[in-house]
Every structure is written in structure tokens, then in C-alpha cells.
Design a protein around this motif. Structure first.
Motif, mmCIF file in Angstrom:
data_model
loop_
_atom_site.group_PDB
_atom_site.id
_atom_site.type_symbol
_atom_site.label_atom_id
_atom_site.label_comp_id
_atom_site.label_asym_id
_atom_site.label_seq_id
_atom_site.Cartn_x
_atom_site.Cartn_y
_atom_site.Cartn_z
ATOM 1 N N LEU A 350 0.832 -1.202 0.000
ATOM 2 C CA LEU A 350 0.000 0.000 0.000
ATOM 3 C C LEU A 350 0.874 1.262 0.000
ATOM 4 O O LEU A 350 0.588 2.231 -0.704
ATOM 5 C CB LEU A 350 -0.917 0.016 1.233
ATOM 6 C CG LEU A 350 -1.790 -1.218 1.436
ATOM 7 C CD1 LEU A 350 -2.608 -1.092 2.725
ATOM 8 C CD2 LEU A 350 -2.732 -1.419 0.251
ATOM 9 N N PHE A 351 1.956 1.213 0.785
ATOM 10 C CA PHE A 351 2.867 2.366 0.837
ATOM 11 C C PHE A 351 3.438 2.700 -0.545
ATOM 12 O O PHE A 351 3.700 3.855 -0.863
ATOM 13 C CB PHE A 351 4.026 2.091 1.807
ATOM 14 C CG PHE A 351 3.682 2.279 3.266
ATOM 15 C CD1 PHE A 351 2.453 2.792 3.670
ATOM 16 C CD2 PHE A 351 4.604 1.942 4.253
ATOM 17 C CE1 PHE A 351 2.150 2.975 5.019
ATOM 18 C CE2 PHE A 351 4.314 2.129 5.597
ATOM 19 C CZ PHE A 351 3.090 2.643 5.974
ATOM 20 N N CYS A 352 3.672 1.667 -1.359
ATOM 21 C CA CYS A 352 4.209 1.905 -2.705
ATOM 22 C C CYS A 352 3.276 2.774 -3.543
ATOM 23 O O CYS A 352 3.706 3.411 -4.496
ATOM 24 C CB CYS A 352 4.472 0.585 -3.423
ATOM 25 S SG CYS A 352 5.862 -0.327 -2.727
ATOM 26 N N ILE A 528 8.133 8.034 -3.921
ATOM 27 C CA ILE A 528 9.559 8.151 -4.271
ATOM 28 C C ILE A 528 10.449 7.386 -3.301
ATOM 29 O O ILE A 528 11.475 6.845 -3.681
ATOM 30 C CB ILE A 528 10.026 9.622 -4.420
ATOM 31 C CG1 ILE A 528 9.990 10.392 -3.104
ATOM 32 C CG2 ILE A 528 9.214 10.345 -5.485
ATOM 33 C CD1 ILE A 528 10.602 11.798 -3.210
ATOM 34 N N ARG A 529 10.029 7.280 -2.039
ATOM 35 C CA ARG A 529 10.818 6.523 -1.072
ATOM 36 C C ARG A 529 10.893 5.043 -1.495
ATOM 37 O O ARG A 529 11.933 4.394 -1.375
ATOM 38 C CB ARG A 529 10.179 6.632 0.316
ATOM 39 C CG ARG A 529 11.145 6.352 1.489
ATOM 40 C CD ARG A 529 11.241 4.922 1.844
ATOM 41 N NE ARG A 529 12.230 4.664 2.883
ATOM 42 C CZ ARG A 529 13.443 4.171 2.659
ATOM 43 N NH1 ARG A 529 13.847 3.937 1.421
ATOM 44 N NH2 ARG A 529 14.267 3.906 3.647
ATOM 45 N N HIS A 530 9.766 4.534 -2.006
ATOM 46 C CA HIS A 530 9.726 3.125 -2.402
ATOM 47 C C HIS A 530 10.284 2.885 -3.808
ATOM 48 O O HIS A 530 10.805 1.811 -4.091
ATOM 49 C CB HIS A 530 8.316 2.553 -2.197
ATOM 50 C CG HIS A 530 7.956 2.441 -0.738
ATOM 51 N ND1 HIS A 530 7.405 3.490 -0.038
ATOM 52 C CD2 HIS A 530 8.133 1.431 0.162
ATOM 53 C CE1 HIS A 530 7.238 3.133 1.234
ATOM 54 N NE2 HIS A 530 7.667 1.884 1.376
ATOM 55 N N VAL A 531 10.206 3.905 -4.665
ATOM 56 C CA VAL A 531 10.931 3.827 -5.943
ATOM 57 C C VAL A 531 12.424 3.694 -5.639
ATOM 58 O O VAL A 531 13.119 2.822 -6.161
ATOM 59 C CB VAL A 531 10.695 5.090 -6.806
ATOM 60 C CG1 VAL A 531 11.711 5.171 -7.944
ATOM 61 C CG2 VAL A 531 9.271 5.115 -7.358
ATOM 62 N N ASP A 532 12.899 4.554 -4.755
ATOM 63 C CA ASP A 532 14.329 4.577 -4.448
ATOM 64 C C ASP A 532 14.786 3.246 -3.854
ATOM 65 O O ASP A 532 15.914 2.814 -4.079
ATOM 66 C CB ASP A 532 14.642 5.724 -3.485
ATOM 67 C CG ASP A 532 16.125 6.050 -3.444
ATOM 68 O OD1 ASP A 532 16.620 6.552 -4.471
ATOM 69 O OD2 ASP A 532 16.784 5.780 -2.428
ATOM 70 N N ALA A 533 13.906 2.608 -3.102
ATOM 71 C CA ALA A 533 14.278 1.336 -2.469
ATOM 72 C C ALA A 533 14.103 0.149 -3.411
ATOM 73 O O ALA A 533 14.396 -0.983 -3.038
ATOM 74 C CB ALA A 533 13.449 1.128 -1.203
ATOM 75 N N ASP A 536 8.975 -2.463 -7.420
ATOM 76 C CA ASP A 536 8.391 -2.344 -8.756
ATOM 77 C C ASP A 536 7.047 -1.640 -8.743
ATOM 78 O O ASP A 536 6.730 -0.844 -9.634
ATOM 79 C CB ASP A 536 8.194 -3.740 -9.383
ATOM 80 C CG ASP A 536 9.534 -4.405 -9.674
ATOM 81 O OD1 ASP A 536 10.555 -3.689 -9.713
ATOM 82 O OD2 ASP A 536 9.548 -5.644 -9.847
ATOM 83 N N ARG A 537 6.241 -1.955 -7.734
ATOM 84 C CA ARG A 537 4.909 -1.341 -7.670
ATOM 85 C C ARG A 537 5.024 0.185 -7.599
ATOM 86 O O ARG A 537 4.217 0.900 -8.204
ATOM 87 C CB ARG A 537 4.148 -1.885 -6.452
ATOM 88 C CG ARG A 537 2.740 -1.332 -6.289
ATOM 89 C CD ARG A 537 1.797 -1.807 -7.410
ATOM 90 N NE ARG A 537 0.538 -1.096 -7.399
ATOM 91 C CZ ARG A 537 0.042 -0.417 -8.450
ATOM 92 N NH1 ARG A 537 0.704 -0.373 -9.601
ATOM 93 N NH2 ARG A 537 -1.107 0.206 -8.349
ATOM 94 N N ALA A 538 6.014 0.665 -6.869
ATOM 95 C CA ALA A 538 6.206 2.117 -6.763
ATOM 96 C C ALA A 538 6.628 2.696 -8.111
ATOM 97 O O ALA A 538 6.172 3.781 -8.503
ATOM 98 C CB ALA A 538 7.234 2.437 -5.689
ATOM 99 N N ASP A 539 7.477 1.977 -8.829
ATOM 100 C CA ASP A 539 7.854 2.414 -10.184
ATOM 101 C C ASP A 539 6.611 2.569 -11.066
ATOM 102 O O ASP A 539 6.458 3.562 -11.778
ATOM 103 C CB ASP A 539 8.766 1.362 -10.845
ATOM 104 C CG ASP A 539 10.228 1.550 -10.462
ATOM 105 O OD1 ASP A 539 10.599 2.654 -10.034
ATOM 106 O OD2 ASP A 539 10.986 0.573 -10.585
ATOM 107 N N GLU A 540 5.770 1.552 -11.025
ATOM 108 C CA GLU A 540 4.535 1.595 -11.821
ATOM 109 C C GLU A 540 3.692 2.809 -11.454
ATOM 110 O O GLU A 540 3.193 3.526 -12.320
ATOM 111 C CB GLU A 540 3.677 0.348 -11.553
ATOM 112 C CG GLU A 540 4.178 -0.927 -12.187
ATOM 113 C CD GLU A 540 3.451 -2.152 -11.595
ATOM 114 O OE1 GLU A 540 4.025 -3.251 -11.675
ATOM 115 O OE2 GLU A 540 2.332 -1.983 -11.048
ATOM 116 N N VAL A 541 3.513 3.008 -10.146
ATOM 117 C CA VAL A 541 2.686 4.132 -9.697
ATOM 118 C C VAL A 541 3.291 5.450 -10.164
ATOM 119 O O VAL A 541 2.582 6.333 -10.663
ATOM 120 C CB VAL A 541 2.521 4.102 -8.164
ATOM 121 C CG1 VAL A 541 1.841 5.373 -7.653
ATOM 122 C CG2 VAL A 541 1.725 2.863 -7.749
#
Ligand code: NAD
Ligand code: NAD
Lengths: 556, 556
Positions: A350-352, A528-533, A536-541
Motif C-alpha cells: 500500500l505504501f508503494c 519516491i521513497r519506495h521507488v528509491d528502495a 516495482d509497484r512504486a515504479d509503476e505508480v
């Protein structure tokens, strides 16, 4: 203003007549007072809101000074609050927050309970928890949604999307933990909830968060198995020490499916040690803190050992963010971290998406304002079924404490829409007064907490604390009404740094612009915190919703 | 932009033709580049600016991405930088900073070198020092003024306002420590400066910060006593390990009056251990960090023991903010804290007035712009004699590194006047281009650092870290161009939290308003921090200059 400097009942003003110089300041004033409303706060006389010792003001003279200052504060001034005490007023500008708060922060090598208590005793600091010292605690509902989401995720993972036919064992029915029984029954399950304080149990029964109080452990287990067999939802409170009852249930081979805990284990002076009478606890903790801490940790080790025992037998077991694993480990129990924290287990996906505990309160004091915002949420996000289920159940079951308020988890691209809509509804008179929009510090991009929100990050960046600090600064830079940076929160000294923001939708055009920016950028930090870590889900979002990440932008 | 991703010489653009969308962004771009100018940075290829490992960017791809982002960043956008890497771009507003930075921050229990190095090796963080990661390092001049002030205070305290006829012994001629010889001679004294790196010595001679290089310790002592006897100012560099030479001088009963140290002791992997060749140091630190650390600490214990020995014989001895006492204590030397830090000894009275290292740089690249601002300072504060002496000497002796820049210590009610004047001078064309105004993180109200800036606070609040966080937030809220929060700085992991701001006087009316607010509120933090801690001088300053402190405002 009279210079009363001792305890007294505090309750926020309602309605549209204000005593401050504008709604932004009035909102801070009301929310500070609302945190201390006897309906909301756990120990209002001591200024304690929730979470053991989480306070809204350092002491009563500080409270009085904050009230006085907020009532005269101009639209281009900012009050600075250092651990619950107002320390300055400075000229800023109309886009700036009206209040900036920093609570309980200590330099790393001194970030421990001993130094904190020394400073606290000197009157130099206070424990701010997450939403106590940042004036956006809304009572047990605040955690109810998160707890509901967590148990729904447990159901989704292991029990075919429902807890019907399962028994959950937990402990702690305090300010946060009291949400557990209702969250379990909302998911169709049976819950056995241990607490050593009879008042905690009675209070949850009174607020309809807890269905029944059992006479004994055997009685509780009997009620639980009967309901489970009928696939009925039921929550049962039982008086006792979890460090005793949880091992006992394990020894009895009780048919428990899910185990967690929300005693106030993060503060070893607030966890009842084995063999100590509940009524002697406070005095003992005061007189012999070192001995108490040692005994509490040893008891937690027993408690956690039994939780691991249940996991060995196949139960779903998780730490619910109170550091009980860390404390048990300090007592020498080596398998403490055998079960996961709830965040990596259920919440990180969910955080992503920048999803987290979005919440708001009606400054009018009218429940109908919240009903109207509930309707607006259902209209804005018609495709989101679990959100709709929550909003409906919350409308029926949630008992307001203090100012009427609502919480639901919304992500990047959603929160700003909801906020803008609320501001429009204030502007066009649909709502009786402005709406205060905030969130828990436990959010997608606002906390560094290696035993909870940032446990087991994919890239190993659990302990990096740059993110909550950037979060606070970008909220200050985006137009939030007040912004806070805290240390410790739910997991205790030395274990977390986190930030919060509250933004007031007062119906003005300026507020609309602030709301849109803050409610985009704040969850944007989660993405962005989860993209950086490396999620993939954060990248998609980020791709789908247009979140800018410089390292992903190239020349090509 | 080409996507070069490796080391290359970097130098900021000069003049009025800009590649960014406005001067605020252009200023950030130039100052980032200026920090990496080979004239400025200690190891530009590794992006290291000063202080052992203090970097301006995490790696070259991050540098490229920041340059690219700054060049396209709009006037209502903000770039977020996490430990030297750009992680986001968000829409804010025109009063907001264009860049927000958080460097090296770790959650308390993980705030140690081991975890930092683990994360650094994973590419997840960088060491920001104070002005390296916040893009306002201006070379050795930056520390020269502070060092000059400190030695002037030593002279005032013990030597009738002059160091003539005294010998100072110190070590470390690196980025910061290299200022010591000139600061001592500016005060009329003789300095013996030990460094184990011949290049550090040669560089200071080349820049005229150091007068001569001795052939041996005996030679150094001979030159020193001769100059002292003639009451002449002279600075002498001598090659060697301070852990060996300082005890040797003590054993020789050398006539030393003042002892301090600025080796890079804050990072035990950057202090040369006894018995190790300087040229093997880097490799050894890399291959066997634990053994190196142990040996370095033991050597520091010997070094500090000799410093205490000098104190026992009546010398004025102080720690110059590099944590050498703490490291010596870790090695088991029990008298390490027998001599004080320089802040409680000399600097705190200045902090009570909001005084600290105000600095500025000329984006035109023209030395004449700095000469004009020097003149403006002399006109603005005609009654301040020591300021006038400094400005005159600096104009004659200071060799600019990178963009021309100046530093002087100004307090509450002074900085804003200077900033406003500079902005006017940009507006009316007196200056060729905008001026960047910033400061060190070592300032009156911007740092919590119990071994340095907040050592031995009157109320025991040394470790409280709320203040730098409030400082950062109020600077974001006041219109600073970029704001940073760092951990570690000059004293190392776990030992400090500090904040910085840089504000660009671009000659616009808006910049004028921002400059006035930031340069009032930023030193204002110093005044209220010391009022809160109970310093009478701060109370007086607050009263005289109208700094608002809510707890001092009553109903009466
Ligand atoms: N999961 C999350 O998202 C989250 C969020 C916030 C806080 N927390 C943490 O959850 C914990 C509970 O918070 P809270 O606000 O409810 O605290 P609280 O102090 O209000 O309540 C704690 C309860 O635990 C009971 N208790 C203490 N020792 C016990 C024992 N040995 N056996 C049985 N009962 C015992 C107390 O009587 C009390 O009712 C805290 O550690 C808090 O930091 C978790
Ligand atoms: N007092 C202040 O205000 C202040 C401000 C910033 C930094 N500092 C601290 O001062 C220290 C020096 O900073 P810097 O930027 O000059 O560091 P630096 O790394 O640029 O220079 C350190 C110098 O010490 C020398 N050195 C190392 N070990 C030695 C030994 N055993 N004997 C002799 N020389 C030795 C190195 O060769 C180098 O020239 C750091 O610890 C820094 O954190 C103090």
C-alpha cells in the motif's frame, strides 16, 4: 485568558465563531484542545493523549501560552513548539505553516530512554508519540481503519478473504490496541483480547468496540470456540497479564489462528511485569525504574516466546508495531524476530502507492459534516469496494470522540482530490465549517523506523532517516497549516524519526491551492521513497500517475 | 547535457548569463559546482569537499541528475535531495525553497559509523559534513573567521588581548584546520602546526595561510621560540604524526602556551595511527577498518593525554570540535574530558546574541563585488571594531578559492540588514550579479551537538535535537532558497544534528522580503534557544531587539 496553570477539563470550541485571527490558527487551537478532550485523551489531567505517555503539551503553563499565542497569531506569523512548549513566534508569510513542532528529538548517541527521562524530569522535553504532540489524534477510530486494513490483509493472505471461522489472540486494549476487537469482528472473526487494566476493557465495551467481557480465560476460550464454530463474529475481553495468559493458552493447546499484541511494550515502564499487581505498577515504575524495566523485559520475553510457539504450530503471527520483539531480544530471547512486523507482511504494497492513514475532522463539531464528507468520498472513488465497505461500516459503528472525524486510507492522486472536494464543500456552504485534514505519522513516506514502517526494506535502507526530514520540509514548503517532526513514536526512543502534517480546508482559494499541493507531495514522498528502495509497484505508480524521479529521467 | 558519469573538472559558471530558469536555481547550480571546483574541494574526483569525507553529491550520476534537474526546475518547483542524490521534484510555490536536502541522517540506534559505512558501501547515503552536502563551502576562509574569533577570545581571556609572545601548538592542516596558522598570526602569535600529509603543509604555504615549513621538530621549536622572543607573528608547519610529536614536545618541556587540534579525529578512519606510514593509511583503512579504528583511537588517547599534560603545566587547552576527546575516551583514556570544548569556553556568549558564521559569495565571479560588499559591511556597522579589523585583514590576506566570497560573524538584527543591503546593491546594479547568502551549520540555533556547539548547556539540554529541526523548518517557512538537515557533521555519527540555509539576494523585491525574514528568523533561533536554556545575555538580547518568546509573555 486567565492564567490558570493546572489541570482542568478542556474541550474544543464548535461552530463558526472563532477566537483566533483566522481559521488556520483557530484550527490549531481547536485540535490542540480536542486532543485533550476527556472523550479523546487517555489521561487529560496529565496532558497524556495516548500511547502510554504521548502528550499534547509539555505542561499546563505551556498549554496556556500556546492557547494565548494561537489566539493572537497573525496570518503571516508562525509559532515554534519545542516538545510541547512554545519557544518562539516569527514572521513568515501566508503560504507558511502557522505552527512548526519538533517533539522528543535527541541526538543519536543520547537517543535512549534514560537520557529522555532525565530531560523529561528536568522539564526540558516531552514524549510526543505520533499524533499526540502534533494535534491530530482522533481517538480510537484513528487506528481502527489501519487495524481493519491489516486484518483484511491477513484474511486475504491466509483465510480466503474473511476471518469468519478463525480466532485471533491479542493483548492491549488501550488507545490504539482498543481498535483490535472491532477490526477483527468487522472482518467476520472472533477475537480474544487480554488486558491487565479492567478500565481499558470496560471502556471498549462501553464504546461498542468490544462485545463481551469474559469471567476467566476458560470462559473466554469457550465463548470463542462456540462463536468460531458458528462462524459468528465476536470479540471477548479477558482480564490478566498477557505474559501469563498467552503462554497459558499455548500450553492448553488453544486453537488460535492469528496472534499479535498491542500492549504498550514500546515503553518498558508501561508493560506490566509478571507477578506484579496492576495497581502497584505506576508507583513501582516511578520508584524503581531500572528494576521495573528489567522485569518488564523478562516478561515480554515470555510473552514473545509463546507467540513464537503459536507460530511454530502454524498460526499467523505478527508484531503490531510496539517493539515487543526488540524488548524481548534485549532480555536475551534469541528467537524474538522469528515473526515479522505487520508492515513488511501486509502494509508495504500500500505504501508503494502512497497509501496511508488520511484523516479529517469537522471543526463545526457537527456529525452531519462528516456524513457529507463520507458521501463525497463514496462519490469520488466509486470503484474502490473495500473503501466503500469501510466508510459504510464506520458510519454505522464508529462512535465519535471529540470533534467528529473520519479516516480512510487513500493514495497518491486520491488524497488531493478528496481535499480539494472538501475545500469546495466548505466554500459553497455544504459544510458548516472548515475541515482539518491530516494523517498519522505512520504513513508511506514520513517515517524511518527499522522495527516497524521501514523494517526489511528491499535495499537495506531501513535506518536511513533522511526521508521523514524531507517529508517535513516539503510539507512546510507546500502550504501545510502545521508540520511536526518527532522521535520515538510508537516504537520508542532511538527507534524512529517521523513527520506529520495537518492542512486546513477553510474554503478559501489559497487553502484550495495549499491542500492540492500538500496532499500531492505528502503521499508523493511515499512513492519516491519506495521507488528509491527498488519496489516495482512504486515504479509503476510513479509512471502511471506522473511522479517525478530525477534519476529515472535521462537525456535519451 | 551529456550523460558523462565519471570524474571531471567542475567549475561554476560566472557572469550574468544563466542556464537555469531563474537565479534561485542558477545559484544552487553554481554553488553545487563551486563546492567541487578543484580550487575549493579537497578531493574533487571523489566529490569530497572537506572534512575527511564530506561530499557535495553522492556519485557522478547523481551530480549529473541534479545539474539536469536544476537547469529545468521551475520557479514553483522544489528538488528533493536525499544524501546527495536527487529523489524527487514537487510542485510547491514561489516562496518555497528550490532545493531541500537531508544528508547522512540515521535513526538513533543505528546512528553509528558501522551502519553508516554499510549503507555508504551500498550506495544508499553519503557523508554531508556541514557545508559540503549543503553547497555553501567557501574554502578555508570559511573556518578562518571562526578560528580568528576563537583565538581572539583566547587572547582576550588569558593574554591581554594579543597572542604576541605566545606559542600555540596544534595539528591538522586540512580543509578546516588549515585556517589555524593564519588565525594565530592574525592575532600576533606563533603557531607550530603538525600534519602527517606533506601536501596539506605545502598547500597552506602556497595559499599564504602558513609561513614556513620546518625540517624537523627541533627546527620548528627553534623557529618558534625565536619569533616568540621577538614578539613576532610566525606560523610553522612540521611533518609528522601528532600522536607522536605532541607527547614528544611535552617530554621536551617545550614552552607551549596554547594547545588544540584539528586532525580529522571525528572519523577514526581518517586519523593516522602511530607506527603507520602515511602512504599506507588509505589502503589499510579500507582493508582492515576495525583494526585501523582501534589503533587510531589508541593513538588519539596518547595525543589527548599529552594535551592534558600541557594543561596540567598551565597551558590553555581546548578541543576544537573534532571529537578527539570522545575518541580518546573510547580507547579507555579517562581524563579525556579534562579540557573543555571551544564553544562553552569561548563561543557561547556570541551565540546568545544570535552571532555566528554569516557568509556570502558573488555569483558574478568578480572579486570587486566582494570588495563592494566589504565596504557595505564597514558602513553598516561602523561601531564594531573587531569586525572592521577582520574585514580589512581578510581583504588583504584571504586568497579566494572558487567564487569570491566573504565571511564575518553577525548577530540578530545585523544579518538581515546586511542581506537587505546586498539585495539593494544587486537591484541597483552596484553589484554585477546576485549574491548567495548562507552560513555554516555551526551556528547559534541550528545545531545539537553535545561534544561541541551544545556542550555543557546551562540547563543540561545538550542532547535535545528539536532545535535544529525547528531551525530547518522555519527557514523553509521564511523563504530560504535551499535548506538542509544533516547528521554527524564535524563530530561524527551519532553526535550531532544540524541544519543550514542559503538564501539568494537576486535583487528582486520578493528576494528582499525573503532575505529579511530568513536572516531575522535564522539567528532568532539562536536567541530563543539560549533564552530557553537560561542564559541571561540571551534574555537581554530578546528584550532589546524584540525577539518574541511566548513563555515570557503573560497576561499581566
Ligand atoms: N500498529 C500501529 O500502527 C501502532 C500505532 C501506534 C502505536 N502502536 C503501539 O501499540 C502499543 C499500544 O498503544 P496504545 O496507545 O494502545 O497504548 P496504551 O498505553 O493506551 O495501552 C496499552 C494497554 O496495554 C495494557 N497492558 C500493559 N501491560 C500489559 C500486560 N503485561 N498484559 C496485558 N495488558 C497490558 C495496558 O493496561 C493498556 O490498556 C504501543 O506500544 C504503541 O506504540 C502501534
Ligand atoms: N572547530 C570547528 O568549528 C570545526 C568545524 C568543522 C570541522 N571541524 C573538525 O575539525 C577536523 C578537521 O577538519 P578538516 O576539514 O581540516 O579535515 P581534513 O580531513 O581536511 O584534514 C585533516 C588533516 O589531519 C591530518 N591528520 C590526520 N591524522 C593525523 C595525525 N595523526 N597526525 C597529524 N596529522 C594528521 C591529515 O593529514 C589532514 O591534513 C575534523 O574532525 C572536523 O570535523 C571542526
Amino acid at each position: 485568558m486567565t492564567a490558570t496553570s493546572g489541570p482542568r477539563p478542556v474541550r474544543a470550541a464548535r461552530g463558526t465563531s472563532i477566537t483566533a485571527q483566522g481559521w488556520q490558527q483557530e484550527a490549531a487551537l481547536r485540535m490542540l484542545m480536542n486532543n485533550l478532550d476527556p472523550e479523546v485523551a487517555e489521561h487529560p489531567d496529565e496532558l497524556v493523549v495516548y500511547g502510554g505517555t504521548g502528550k499534547a503539551a509539555r505542561n499546563w503553563p505551556s498549554f496556556d501560552a500556546m492557547v494565548r499565542t494561537l489566539q493572537t497569531l497573525k496570518n503571516d506569523e508562525t509559532m515554534l513548539v519545542q516538545s510541547g512548549k512554545p519557544v518562539g513566534v516569527m514572521q513568515t508569510h501566508e503560504w507558511a505553516p502557522r505552527v512548526l513542532l519538533a517533539n522528543s528529538n535527541l541526538v543519536g548517541d543520547w537517543a535512549n530512554w534514560e537520557e529522555f527521562r532525565r530531560l523529561d524530569a528536568l522539564g526540558l522535553t516531552m514524549y510526543g508519540q505520533m499524533t499526540a504532540g502534533s494535534w491530530i489524534y482522533i481517538g480510537t477510530q484513528g487506528i481502527l481503519q489501519g487495524t481493519y486494513e491489516t486484518f483484511a490483509a491477513v484474511a486475504a493472505k491466509k483465510f480466503n478473504d474473511t476471518l469468519a471461522g478463525t480466532i485471533t489472540l491479542t493483548a492491549g486494549l488501550g488507545g490504539m490496541g482498543g481498535a483490535q476487537p472491532l477490526a477483527v469482528t468487522m472482518n467476520g472473526g472472533v477475537a480474544i483480547c487480554v488486558d491487565c487494566d479492567e478500565r481499558s476493557i470496560d471502556r471498549r465495551v462501553e464504546h461498542r468496540y468490544l462485545d463481551v467481557k469474559a469471567n476467566s480465560l476458560d470462559h473466554a476460550l469457550q465463548l470463542a470456540t462456540e462463536a468460531r464454530d458458528k462462524r459468528e463474529a465476536l470479540s471477548i475481553g479477558v482480564l490478566g497479564n498477557a505474559a501469563e495468559l498467552v503462554p497459558r493458552l499455548l500450553a492448553m493447546d488453544a486453537p488460535i489462528d492469528i496472534v499479535t499484541d498491542q500492549t504498550s511494550a514500546h515503553d518498558p515502564l508501561a508493560y506490566l511485569p509478571l507477578g506484579m499487581d496492576f495497581h502497584d505498577m505506576k508507583q513501582f515504575a516511578k520508584d524503581k525504574p531500572a528494576e521495573f524495566t528489567q522485569r518488564a523485559r523478562e516478561s515480554m520475553a515470555k510473552h514473545v516466546e509463546a507467540m513464537v510457539g503459536f507460530q511454530d504450530k502454524g498460526a499467523e503471527v505478527f508484531d503490531y508495531g510496539n517493539s515487543i520483539r526488540g524488548e524481548a531480544q534485549l532480555a536475551g530471547y534469541t528467537r524474538a524476530f522469528d515473526f515479522p512486523g505487520f508492515v513488511p507482511a501486509y502494509i508495504r504494497p500500500l505504501f508503494c502507492e502512497g497509501k496511508g492513514p488520511f484523516r479529517w475532522a469537522a471543526l463545526s463539531g457537527e456529525a452531519s459534516d462528516i456524513a457529507k464528507t463520507d458521501k463525497a468520498i463514496l462519490e469520488l472513488f466509486p470503484e474502490n469496494e473495500s473503501l466503500a465497505r469501510w466508510i459504510k461500516m464506520a458510519g454505522e459503528r464508529v462512535h465519535f470522540q471529540g470533534l467528529p472525524a473520519r479516516i480512510c486510507w487513500l493514495g497518491y492522486g486520491e488524497r488531493d482530490k478528496a481535499g480539494a472536494r472538501f475545500n469546495d464543500m466548505v466554500a459553497d456552504g455544504t459544510l458548516a465549517a472548515p475541515i482539518v485534514i491530516g494523517r498519522d505519522h505512520l504513513d508511506a513516506g514520513s517515517v524511518a523506523s527499522p522495527y516497524r514502517e521501514t523494517e526489511a526494506m528491499a535495499d537495506g535502507s531501513d535506518a536511513i532517516a533522511d526521508w521523514p526530514l524531507l517529508n517535513a520540509m516539503v510539507n512546510v514548503a507546500s502550504g501545510a497549516s502545521w508540520v511536526s517532526i518527532h522521535h520515538g513514536g510508537g516504537v520508542g526512543m532511538g527507534r524512529s524519526i517521523h513527520a506529520g502534517q495537518v492542512t486546513v480546508a477553510d474554503g478559501t482559494k489559497l487553502a484550495g491551492e495549499k491542500v492540492r499541493r500538500v496532499l500531492t507531495n505528502d503521499p508523493g514522498m511515499g512513492v519516491i521513497r519506495h521507488v528509491d528502495a527498488g519496489y516495482d509497484r512504486a515504479d509503476e505508480v510513479a509512471d502511471e500517475r506522473g511522479v517525478r524521479v530525477p534519476m529515472r529521467e535521462g537525456d535519451a
